[in-house]
Design an enzyme around this catalytic site. Structure first.
Site, PDB file in Angstrom:
ATOM      1  N   LYS A  47       0.840  -1.205   0.000  1.00  7.73           N
ATOM      2  CA  LYS A  47       0.000   0.000   0.000  1.00  7.73           C
ATOM      3  C   LYS A  47       0.874   1.254   0.000  1.00  7.73           C
ATOM      4  O   LYS A  47       0.576   2.230  -0.691  1.00  7.73           O
ATOM      5  CB  LYS A  47      -0.933  -0.019   1.219  1.00  7.73           C
TER       6      LYS A  47
ATOM      7  N   GLN B  50      -3.961  -1.324  10.114  1.00  7.47           N
ATOM      8  CA  GLN B  50      -3.950  -2.641   9.462  1.00  7.47           C
ATOM      9  C   GLN B  50      -4.478  -3.715  10.412  1.00  7.47           C
ATOM     10  O   GLN B  50      -4.081  -3.777  11.577  1.00  7.47           O
ATOM     11  CB  GLN B  50      -2.520  -2.972   8.990  1.00  7.47           C
TER      12      GLN B  50
ATOM     13  N   ASP C 283     -10.580   3.030   5.055  1.00  2.01           N
ATOM     14  CA  ASP C 283     -10.966   1.618   4.966  1.00  2.01           C
ATOM     15  C   ASP C 283     -12.484   1.444   4.901  1.00  2.01           C
ATOM     16  O   ASP C 283     -12.968   0.368   4.532  1.00  2.01           O
ATOM     17  CB  ASP C 283     -10.470   0.863   6.214  1.00  2.01           C
TER      18      ASP C 283
HETATM   19  N1  GUN Z   1      -6.510  -6.668   6.684  1.00  2.00           N
HETATM   20  C1  GUN Z   1      -6.931  -7.386   5.618  1.00  2.00           C
HETATM   21  N2  GUN Z   1      -7.545  -6.585   4.724  1.00  2.00           N
HETATM   22  C2  GUN Z   1      -7.520  -5.335   5.252  1.00  2.00           C
HETATM   23  C3  GUN Z   1      -7.986  -4.068   4.787  1.00  2.00           C
HETATM   24  O1  GUN Z   1      -8.594  -3.925   3.726  1.00  2.00           O
HETATM   25  N3  GUN Z   1      -7.728  -3.022   5.609  1.00  2.00           N
HETATM   26  C4  GUN Z   1      -7.103  -3.147   6.798  1.00  2.00           C
HETATM   27  N4  GUN Z   1      -6.925  -2.057   7.540  1.00  2.00           N
HETATM   28  N5  GUN Z   1      -6.657  -4.310   7.255  1.00  2.00           N
HETATM   29  C5  GUN Z   1      -6.863  -5.387   6.474  1.00  2.00           C
END
Ligand code: GUN
Length: 289
Positions: free
Chosen positions: A49, A93, A116
């Site tokens: 990311k 995350q 998110d």
């Molecule tokens: N863990 C797995 N997928 C995601 C996501 O889309 N966002 C976040 N913050 N954590 C994750």
């Protein structure tokens, strides 16, 4: 069988976002990542990311906290980011260590910085079908993929296997909306579902979001169905595979998304889009979608 090339669509979207960021004068959009602990997969995802941010011209910071951090300390870090005017988006995350309550953490993020789309306010807006608020990145990415490939969704039976808060539940909420490219008949199946094969066999569009390698076998798929694979599973030999037994399932489908190169890149592209929306203060405008 034709391949749904998520990587290509994601690169096209990211190029459009890059062009919009390039003309911004002054401070560029910025995204703050919080990573708690040393989960290897989470570290890989955050790295990917951050790499996308750099390629697009979005500023990013990473607050890497030890797995022993208390919930209160984590909430204080989030509060600092909430109040920092130079931070547009905040991403914590997941998963978080067991002693930290995910819900309390999601609730503490300013909904206007919630890239998110996991804050209850944004989840509520999504369920109500409101135009503003952020959509969670993975389900939104799947909706855009179907749209870009002109795959009919309206009136179709979409079966989602998996009921997570990140993928299954929000995807159902999005595709059932009374709006263009949605209007689907949605079924969610899960680990307790009886007669799973009968249910998946009835899908025009089958979405695999279970988290188990090769779970969806050929016998579970209706010929000519569309199959979307959300899984990311690492095998003993290090190979990354999806939740679908691709080799045997792919030949009977009309469209299928591969792993890697399907849904994964779209998640990142939608994250970049949400960050730009945050920067442009579009949260309360009706123009998000
Ligand atoms: N863990 C797995 N997928 C995601 C996501 O889309 N966002 C976040 N913050 N954590 C994750």
């Amino acid at each position: 069988m034709r391949l749904i090339d998520g990587k290509k669509i994601a690169l096209e979207l990211e190029e459009q976002i890059r062009a919009q960021v390039a003309v911004i004068q002054g401070r560029k959009p910025s995204l703050a990542f919080i990573l708690v602990g040393d989960n290897a997969a989470s570290q890989t995802y955050v790295r990917a990311k951050k790499r996308a941010c750099a390629a697009i011209g979005i500023l990013s910071t990473l607050t890497h906290l030890p797995s022993t951090i208390s919930q209160d300390e984590l909430l204080r870090e989030i509060d600092l980011l909430n109040r920092n005017p130079n931070v547009d988006g905040i991403l914590v995350q997941l998963p978080l260590p067991m002693h930290i309550n995910d819900r309390a953490v999601m609730l503490s993020i300013n909904p206007e910085k919630d890239v998110d789309g996991f804050h209850p306010v944004n989840i509520g807006k999504m369920l109500l079908g409101e135009d503003h608020g952020f959509l969670p990145c993975t389900p939104h990415g799947i909706k855009i993929l179907l749209q870009k490939y002109n795959i009919p969704v309206e009136g179709k039976h979409v079966v989602i296997v998996g009921r997570s808060n990140i993928v299954g539940k929000p995807l159902a909420a999005i595709l059932m909306q009374k709006r263009p490219h949605c209007n689907a008949t949605v079924t969610i199946a899960h680990s307790q579902s009886e007669h799973l094969t009968d249910i998946t066999q009835s899908a025009d569009i089958l979405v695999a979001a279970i988290g188990k390698a090769h779970f969806i076998k050929k016998e579970m798929v209706k010929p000519k169905a569309v199959v979307i694979d959300v899984g990311i599973n690492r095998l003993c030999d290090g190979k990354i595979v999806g939740d679908v037994d691709f080799e045997n399932v792919a030949p009977i489908t009309s469209w299928i998304s591969p792993v890697p190169g399907g849904v994964g890149p779209m998640t990142i592209a939608m994250l970049m889009q949400n960050t730009l929306y945050c920067y442009n203060k579009l949260y309360n405008s009706p123009s998000l979608r």
